[in-house]
Design a protein around this motif. Structure first.
Motif, PDB file in Angstrom:
ATOM      1  N   ARG A 197       1.123  19.521  32.908  1.00  0.00           N
ATOM      2  CA  ARG A 197       1.328  20.943  32.617  1.00  0.00           C
ATOM      3  C   ARG A 197       0.804  21.296  31.237  1.00  0.00           C
ATOM      4  O   ARG A 197       1.025  20.564  30.267  1.00  0.00           O
ATOM      5  CB  ARG A 197       2.824  21.259  32.697  1.00  0.00           C
ATOM      6  CG  ARG A 197       3.131  22.756  32.632  1.00  0.00           C
ATOM      7  CD  ARG A 197       4.595  23.004  32.912  1.00  0.00           C
ATOM      8  NE  ARG A 197       5.442  22.577  31.802  1.00  0.00           N
ATOM      9  CZ  ARG A 197       6.769  22.582  31.841  1.00  0.00           C
ATOM     10  NH1 ARG A 197       7.385  22.942  32.949  1.00  0.00           N
ATOM     11  NH2 ARG A 197       7.461  22.204  30.786  1.00  0.00           N
ATOM     12  N   ASP A 198       0.108  22.420  31.158  1.00  0.00           N
ATOM     13  CA  ASP A 198      -0.351  22.916  29.864  1.00  0.00           C
ATOM     14  C   ASP A 198       0.851  23.211  28.973  1.00  0.00           C
ATOM     15  O   ASP A 198       1.838  23.804  29.415  1.00  0.00           O
ATOM     16  CB  ASP A 198      -1.172  24.198  30.042  1.00  0.00           C
ATOM     17  CG  ASP A 198      -2.529  23.930  30.664  1.00  0.00           C
ATOM     18  OD1 ASP A 198      -2.950  22.753  30.649  1.00  0.00           O
ATOM     19  OD2 ASP A 198      -3.153  24.881  31.180  1.00  0.00           O
ATOM     20  N   ALA A 199       0.753  22.830  27.723  1.00  0.00           N
ATOM     21  CA  ALA A 199       1.880  22.976  26.804  1.00  0.00           C
ATOM     22  C   ALA A 199       2.257  24.435  26.583  1.00  0.00           C
ATOM     23  O   ALA A 199       3.420  24.741  26.293  1.00  0.00           O
ATOM     24  CB  ALA A 199       1.545  22.314  25.478  1.00  0.00           C
ATOM     25  N   ASP A 200       1.294  25.339  26.741  1.00  0.00           N
ATOM     26  CA  ASP A 200       1.572  26.739  26.425  1.00  0.00           C
ATOM     27  C   ASP A 200       1.802  27.598  27.660  1.00  0.00           C
ATOM     28  O   ASP A 200       1.857  28.830  27.559  1.00  0.00           O
ATOM     29  CB  ASP A 200       0.420  27.325  25.616  1.00  0.00           C
ATOM     30  CG  ASP A 200      -0.882  27.360  26.409  1.00  0.00           C
ATOM     31  OD1 ASP A 200      -0.968  26.679  27.464  1.00  0.00           O
ATOM     32  OD2 ASP A 200      -1.819  28.063  25.984  1.00  0.00           O
ATOM     33  N   ILE A 201       1.970  26.992  28.832  1.00  0.00           N
ATOM     34  CA  ILE A 201       2.037  27.795  30.045  1.00  0.00           C
ATOM     35  C   ILE A 201       3.271  28.691  30.083  1.00  0.00           C
ATOM     36  O   ILE A 201       3.219  29.825  30.559  1.00  0.00           O
ATOM     37  CB  ILE A 201       1.967  26.905  31.312  1.00  0.00           C
ATOM     38  CG1 ILE A 201       1.784  27.788  32.550  1.00  0.00           C
ATOM     39  CG2 ILE A 201       3.195  26.011  31.437  1.00  0.00           C
ATOM     40  CD1 ILE A 201       1.464  27.012  33.799  1.00  0.00           C
ATOM     41  N   ASP A 239      -1.562  39.840  38.649  1.00  0.00           N
ATOM     42  CA  ASP A 239      -2.263  38.690  39.227  1.00  0.00           C
ATOM     43  C   ASP A 239      -2.189  37.494  38.280  1.00  0.00           C
ATOM     44  O   ASP A 239      -2.102  36.347  38.727  1.00  0.00           O
ATOM     45  CB  ASP A 239      -3.729  39.044  39.508  1.00  0.00           C
ATOM     46  CG  ASP A 239      -3.871  40.050  40.633  1.00  0.00           C
ATOM     47  OD1 ASP A 239      -2.905  40.212  41.414  1.00  0.00           O
ATOM     48  OD2 ASP A 239      -4.937  40.671  40.740  1.00  0.00           O
ATOM     49  N   GLU A 240      -2.226  37.790  36.975  1.00  0.00           N
ATOM     50  CA  GLU A 240      -2.156  36.710  35.992  1.00  0.00           C
ATOM     51  C   GLU A 240      -0.829  35.968  36.111  1.00  0.00           C
ATOM     52  O   GLU A 240      -0.793  34.728  36.107  1.00  0.00           O
ATOM     53  CB  GLU A 240      -2.304  37.266  34.578  1.00  0.00           C
ATOM     54  CG  GLU A 240      -2.208  36.189  33.493  1.00  0.00           C
ATOM     55  CD  GLU A 240      -2.155  36.752  32.092  1.00  0.00           C
ATOM     56  OE1 GLU A 240      -2.270  35.973  31.128  1.00  0.00           O
ATOM     57  OE2 GLU A 240      -1.975  37.985  31.963  1.00  0.00           O
ATOM     58  N   GLN A 284       5.523  34.223  29.855  1.00  0.00           N
ATOM     59  CA  GLN A 284       6.365  35.257  29.257  1.00  0.00           C
ATOM     60  C   GLN A 284       5.545  36.457  28.801  1.00  0.00           C
ATOM     61  O   GLN A 284       6.018  37.600  28.832  1.00  0.00           O
ATOM     62  CB  GLN A 284       7.144  34.678  28.084  1.00  0.00           C
ATOM     63  CG  GLN A 284       8.210  33.666  28.490  1.00  0.00           C
ATOM     64  CD  GLN A 284       8.890  33.024  27.294  1.00  0.00           C
ATOM     65  OE1 GLN A 284       8.401  33.124  26.160  1.00  0.00           O
ATOM     66  NE2 GLN A 284      10.003  32.358  27.522  1.00  0.00           N
ATOM     67  N   GLN A 285       4.321  36.198  28.383  1.00  0.00           N
ATOM     68  CA  GLN A 285       3.479  37.270  27.864  1.00  0.00           C
ATOM     69  C   GLN A 285       2.743  38.023  28.965  1.00  0.00           C
ATOM     70  O   GLN A 285       2.190  39.104  28.710  1.00  0.00           O
ATOM     71  CB  GLN A 285       2.472  36.697  26.875  1.00  0.00           C
ATOM     72  CG  GLN A 285       3.098  36.131  25.606  1.00  0.00           C
ATOM     73  CD  GLN A 285       2.088  35.448  24.701  1.00  0.00           C
ATOM     74  OE1 GLN A 285       0.929  35.251  25.088  1.00  0.00           O
ATOM     75  NE2 GLN A 285       2.513  35.096  23.494  1.00  0.00           N
TER      76      GLN A 285
END
Length: 208
Positions: A83-87, A99-100, A92-93
């Motif tokens: 998993r990407d650390a910033d996912i 779609d994002e 949240q953003q």
């Protein structure tokens, strides 16, 4: 730390609570699907009681039986992803219903058995079983001496595997042996294999 044999930059993630994996294993046995395939995992150690025959008779069990190996393959492949650390921050953003956000959720959670089998495959019995599994895992995590932890006990085999790219070990509560390299960085083993130093070392050896 002087005398510590653990490489200072080695980090191994242990995942023994992969929800989609656990739920899919429960569905296979509670619904008595008995799917067939060339590379399916062994049965659960804590075998759930089969659902009532009348409940199973009213469900599309045959279609689920055919779909199960395909869903297992997809869920297992996702379990091998790192998993990407910033996912979570990106999630949240992201905007609600965008779609994002949908794509980020798919990346985080992975393929769902609900997509292929439907919500009816997971009644309240599943949640009760999942809770029992959680309690069992918590009881196994009581503090033990550092050198007795599985990764420490099998360190001589773990270090070469890490040099070959291993960063995550996924554990499933199935009987016997089921050892597979999934993706570039993940090894999946049964709880029994990880708890047995000799078997764990044997499982780690072929990672390179």
């Amino acid at each position: 730390m002087p005398g510590n044999p653990w490489p200072h930059d080695m980090m191994i993630t242990i995942e023994d609570d992969l929800q989609q994996v656990l739920e899919l294993l429960w569905i296979r046995e509670a619904w008595v699907l008995e799917p067939e395939g060339p590379d399916l995992p062994p049965l659960l150690v804590d075998t759930p009681a089969p659902l009532d025959a009348s409940v199973r008779a009213a469900a599309p069990v045959e279609a689920w039986r055919e779909a199960w190996p395909r869903v297992w393959g997809a869920v297992l492949a996702h379990a091998g992803n790192i998993r990407d650390a910033d996912i979570l921050e990106r999630l949240q953003q992201s905007a609600d219903r965008s779609d994002e956000r949908a794509q980020l959720l798919l990346e985080l959670i992975g393929p769902s058995w609900q997509d292929a089998l439907g919500a009816a495959a997971g009644p309240d019995d599943l949640q009760q079983w999942m809770h029992a599994q959680f309690e069992r895992r918590v009881s196994r995590r009581h503090p033990v001496r550092l050198e007795e932890r599985p990764e420490r006990a099998a360190l001589d085999a773990l270090i070469p595997a890490w040099h070959c790219g291993l960063t995550k070990v996924a554990e499933i509560p199935c009987a016997g042996t089921y050892t597979r390299r999934i993706g570039e960085h993940t090894l999946i083993v049964t709880a029994g294999t990880r708890a047995d130093t000799a078997r764990y070392a044997e499982a780690l050896a072929p990672f390179c």
